[in-house]
Design a protein around this motif. Structure first.
Motif, PDB file in Angstrom:
ATOM      1  N   MET A  90       0.799  -1.224   0.000  1.00 30.50           N
ATOM      2  CA  MET A  90       0.000   0.000   0.000  1.00 30.50           C
ATOM      3  C   MET A  90       0.840   1.286   0.000  1.00 30.50           C
ATOM      4  SD  MET A  90      -3.110  -0.891  -0.304  1.00 30.50           S
ATOM      5  CE  MET A  90      -4.074   0.516   0.231  1.00 30.50           C
ATOM      6  N   SER A  91       2.161   1.166   0.085  1.00 34.49           N
ATOM      7  CA  SER A  91       2.999   2.354  -0.035  1.00 34.49           C
ATOM      8  C   SER A  91       4.318   1.993  -0.717  1.00 34.49           C
ATOM      9  CB  SER A  91       3.264   2.995   1.324  1.00 34.49           C
ATOM     10  OG  SER A  91       4.131   2.207   2.099  1.00 34.49           O
ATOM     11  N   TRP A  92       4.803   2.924  -1.533  1.00 37.05           N
ATOM     12  CA  TRP A  92       6.057   2.773  -2.253  1.00 37.05           C
ATOM     13  C   TRP A  92       6.917   3.991  -1.919  1.00 37.05           C
ATOM     14  CZ3 TRP A  92       6.608  -0.342  -7.167  1.00 37.05           C
ATOM     15  CH2 TRP A  92       5.586  -1.299  -7.309  1.00 37.05           C
ATOM     16  N   THR A  93       8.113   3.756  -1.416  1.00 36.94           N
ATOM     17  CA  THR A  93       9.012   4.847  -1.047  1.00 36.94           C
ATOM     18  C   THR A  93      10.216   4.866  -1.981  1.00 36.94           C
ATOM     19  OG1 THR A  93       8.351   4.636   1.266  1.00 36.94           O
ATOM     20  CG2 THR A  93      10.374   5.866   0.805  1.00 36.94           C
ATOM     21  N   PHE A  94      10.492   6.040  -2.555  1.00 33.49           N
ATOM     22  CA  PHE A  94      11.586   6.200  -3.517  1.00 33.49           C
ATOM     23  C   PHE A  94      12.632   7.162  -2.970  1.00 33.49           C
ATOM     24  CE2 PHE A  94       7.947   4.913  -5.952  1.00 33.49           C
ATOM     25  CZ  PHE A  94       8.447   4.072  -6.939  1.00 33.49           C
ATOM     26  N   GLU A  95      13.880   6.714  -3.013  1.00 30.95           N
ATOM     27  CA  GLU A  95      15.010   7.607  -2.767  1.00 30.95           C
ATOM     28  C   GLU A  95      15.433   8.152  -4.128  1.00 30.95           C
ATOM     29  OE1 GLU A  95      16.146   8.593   0.090  1.00 30.95           O
ATOM     30  OE2 GLU A  95      14.817   7.269   1.228  1.00 30.95           O
ATOM     31  N   LEU A  96      15.522   9.468  -4.250  1.00 28.51           N
ATOM     32  CA  LEU A  96      15.827  10.107  -5.526  1.00 28.51           C
ATOM     33  C   LEU A  96      17.293  10.511  -5.609  1.00 28.51           C
ATOM     34  CD1 LEU A  96      12.718  12.483  -5.720  1.00 28.51           C
ATOM     35  CD2 LEU A  96      12.911  10.117  -6.551  1.00 28.51           C
ATOM     36  N   ARG A  97      17.815  10.512  -6.821  1.00 34.31           N
ATOM     37  CA  ARG A  97      19.172  10.986  -7.035  1.00 34.31           C
ATOM     38  C   ARG A  97      19.266  12.465  -6.656  1.00 34.31           C
ATOM     39  NH1 ARG A  97      22.401   7.922 -11.576  1.00 34.31           N
ATOM     40  NH2 ARG A  97      23.835   9.592 -10.960  1.00 34.31           N
ATOM     41  N   LYS A  98      20.427  12.856  -6.150  1.00 35.20           N
ATOM     42  CA  LYS A  98      20.619  14.221  -5.684  1.00 35.20           C
ATOM     43  C   LYS A  98      21.445  15.067  -6.651  1.00 35.20           C
ATOM     44  CE  LYS A  98      20.380  12.662  -0.882  1.00 35.20           C
ATOM     45  NZ  LYS A  98      21.078  12.549   0.419  1.00 35.20           N
ATOM     46  N   ASP A  99      21.839  14.471  -7.783  1.00 30.89           N
ATOM     47  CA  ASP A  99      22.749  15.160  -8.703  1.00 30.89           C
ATOM     48  C   ASP A  99      22.082  15.510 -10.027  1.00 30.89           C
ATOM     49  OD1 ASP A  99      22.402  12.537  -9.506  1.00 30.89           O
ATOM     50  OD2 ASP A  99      24.499  12.217 -10.062  1.00 30.89           O
ATOM     51  N   VAL A 100      20.742  15.545 -10.056  1.00 30.62           N
ATOM     52  CA  VAL A 100      20.007  15.696 -11.304  1.00 30.62           C
ATOM     53  C   VAL A 100      19.461  17.110 -11.443  1.00 30.62           C
ATOM     54  CG1 VAL A 100      18.048  14.869 -12.660  1.00 30.62           C
ATOM     55  CG2 VAL A 100      19.396  13.255 -11.301  1.00 30.62           C
ATOM     56  N   THR A 101      19.576  17.660 -12.657  1.00 33.55           N
ATOM     57  CA  THR A 101      19.057  18.992 -12.954  1.00 33.55           C
ATOM     58  C   THR A 101      18.355  18.967 -14.304  1.00 33.55           C
ATOM     59  OG1 THR A 101      20.935  19.989 -11.792  1.00 33.55           O
ATOM     60  CG2 THR A 101      19.657  21.423 -13.228  1.00 33.55           C
ATOM     61  N   PHE A 102      17.225  19.639 -14.421  1.00 35.48           N
ATOM     62  CA  PHE A 102      16.546  19.769 -15.704  1.00 35.48           C
ATOM     63  C   PHE A 102      17.387  20.645 -16.639  1.00 35.48           C
ATOM     64  CE2 PHE A 102      12.962  18.676 -12.939  1.00 35.48           C
ATOM     65  CZ  PHE A 102      12.323  17.709 -13.718  1.00 35.48           C
ATOM     66  N   THR A 103      17.157  20.494 -17.937  1.00 33.59           N
ATOM     67  CA  THR A 103      17.971  21.241 -18.895  1.00 33.59           C
ATOM     68  C   THR A 103      17.659  22.736 -18.902  1.00 33.59           C
ATOM     69  OG1 THR A 103      16.417  20.698 -20.685  1.00 33.59           O
ATOM     70  CG2 THR A 103      18.318  19.244 -20.390  1.00 33.59           C
TER      71      THR A 103
END
Length: 524
Positions: A90-103
């Motif tokens: 019933m829950s999904w936890t995501f750790e996100l990358r910290k080095d990402v930037t949109f163009t």
């Protein structure tokens, strides 16, 4: 690509670029390449991953996804560095990358995801996130999805091309025009220009350093300027490759493979199977209201001869509605649909269809004539002609009508359809929901199949599975029910072939678009 158009793979735009647009001596810069996208991906009207009904492979280069799916159906981190599913699903936890930037310079973080998921509400793509009740920002780079119900298939949905994450700032500023004049993601390429139905020009994102685990090159792509052209006619596209107008074709019909042996500058890569070609049967149109006639039609078709005659042995015989690699395709062998003309003839006798003097069966003074519709591509016309001969052998006269790429989809939806030959491209069992759900009569359910038992099994498979393993079992049961009722006839499981000019490009092995395009280099 969104399933609703990718299912029946074809182009929707007629050729608008003359063969001579690029001369054989076109002088591309060392770090440029011109490719032709697959015919099944032509016709995308936008690069808006949230609202677009169809996307092509270029979208997979403009946008990154939280997770990526490999050819073996395994899942790998990308914008998400890891994820965890609660025991109850019933829950999904995501750790996100910290080095990402949109163009456009905007940061990628948990707030991005909290903005992104609700944007699907009210769109045709809402089904991909429908199970998500809410999105919680746990930390700057930690996000949690709270679900309405367990949805093991969420991982597949998150890996779809339509789940590429756009820049919130650019998306809001672009409004309804977003995806046509501007498309901003975190991917290895940036959109430079887009002419609907003709070409997309991409330039490398030189700041890219967070490449997918599915590629060798995790940084900016080697090809700095990539032009993706749309050439729906396969013969024209192949001629362009031979004469130097383009450097790579992402999808080549098997008809052209023998010619490759005579082209010293051309090499190929085999891509995994991606769908099934089948004949859908309108179960609500006489004579196919009688299951015996449906079964006889199915048993009259010889998959082996079609594989040999039309495809030169490339691909596989299809005896079920799903790609054979899927666990859900592993039904009871007795349910697989296989050629048996003697039984087909016996079933038609039993159903009261007697052979007439001309060999065509007759019942109550009416001959057994049926409509067989197909796409105009050479391989489908040839397949239809072989099926026509196979049906004739058991006393069924099939009248073939072919439709060009621009009109076939609308034609196939007409109620007078009976047999429809067309391919789909999808490597997930929920294709069965799209093709055979009673909720989609007169739309994607070309078989017009409406059966209480099937609906019960479909609902259980789609919404009642608490784990992936349980989902496989439930879909296998639904799949078996459909096969047992002969709502269609599986014919062929294609294998995709990519070809390229090896004097211009160095291409990795194995190759899978779009990921592997960042690994393509100028030839030495």
């Amino acid at each position: 690509m969104n399933r609703r158009w990718f299912l029946f793979s074809a182009s929707a735009i007629s050729l608008g670029i003359a063969v001579g647009l690029f001369s054989p001596a076109h002088a591309l810069a060392e770090t440029e390449a011109v490719i032709v996208i697959g015919r099944q991906e032509s016709g995308a009207a936008s690069y808006d991953p949230i609202r677009a009904v169809t996307l092509n492979m270029a979208a997979g280069l403009i946008y990154d996804r939280l997770v990526e799916q490999a050819a073996d159906q395994s899942y790998h981190p990308h914008l998400a560095s890891s994820w965890e599913v609660s025991p109850d699903g019933m829950s999904w936890t995501f750790e996100l990358r910290k080095d990402v930037t949109f163009t456009d310079g905007e940061p990628f973080n948990a707030q991005t995801i909290a903005w992104w998921i609700p944007k699907f509400k009210g769109t045709e793509n809402e089904y991909m996130v429908d199970a998500i009740e809410s999105v919680e920002v746990v930390a700057d780079h930690t996000v949690r999805f709270i679900l309405k119900r367990p949805e093991p298939n969420l991982i597949f949905n998150l890996a779809m091309t339509n789940m590429g994450v756009p820049s919130p700032k650019a998306y809001e500023a672009g409004g309804q025009d977003y995806g046509v004049t501007e498309a901003v993601g975190t991917g290895p390429y940036k959109l430079e220009s887009f002419v609907v139905g003709q070409e997309t020009v991409l330039v490398a994102n030189e700041d890219y350093s967070w490449g997918s685990a599915l590629t060798e090159n995790r940084s900016a792509p080697y090809i700095k300027r990539l032009t993706a052209r749309e050439i729906p006619d396969a013969s024209t596209a192949f001629l362009e490759l031979k004469t130097g107008g383009v450097d790579m074709l992402l999808d080549v019909p098997t008809d052209f493979l023998p010619q490759l042996k005579d082209e010293a500058d051309i090499d190929l890569r085999e891509l995994p199977g991606y769908g099934v070609t089948l004949v859908t049967i309108n179960t609500q149109a006489a004579p196919f209201t009688d299951i015996r006639v449906r079964q006889a039609t199915a048993l009259a078709i010889d998959q082996a001869s079609i594989l040999k005659s039309v495809y030169g042995g490339v691909g596989k015989e299809a005896h079920q509605f799903l790609v054979a690699a899927l666990g859900e395709a592993n039904v009871d062998p007795a349910l697989q649909i296989r050629h048996d003309p003697a039984k087909a003839a016996s079933l038609l006798d039993e159903a009261g269809w007697a052979r007439g003097a001309d060999g065509v069966r007759v019942k109550d003074g009416k001959p057994l004539k049926v409509k067989l519709w197909a796409r105009a591509d050479t391989e489908y016309k040839r397949t239809a002609e072989i099926i026509q001969a196979q049906l004739k052998a058991v006393g069924v006269k099939a009248e073939i009508t072919v439709f060009d790429a621009g009109t076939y989809r609308s034609q196939f939806l007409k109620p007078e359809r009976e047999l429809v030959l067309a391919p789909y491209s999808w490597t997930n069992a929920d294709i069965l929901d799209w093709f055979f759900s009673a909720k989609r009569l007169d739309s994607w359910n070309l078989s017009m199949w409406n059966d209480p038992k099937s609906e019960e099994l479909r609902e259980l498979a789609m919404y009642g599975s608490k784990s992936w393993d349980e989902r496989v079992v439930n879909f296998r049961n639904f799949h078996g029910q459909l096969l047992a009722n002969f709502v269609g006839v599986p014919v062929h499981e294609p294998a995709q072939t990519m070809v390229f000019n090896k004097t211009r490009l160095s291409v990795p092995q194995p190759f899978r678009a779009p990921y592997s395009l960042v690994d393509v280099k100028p030839a030495d």
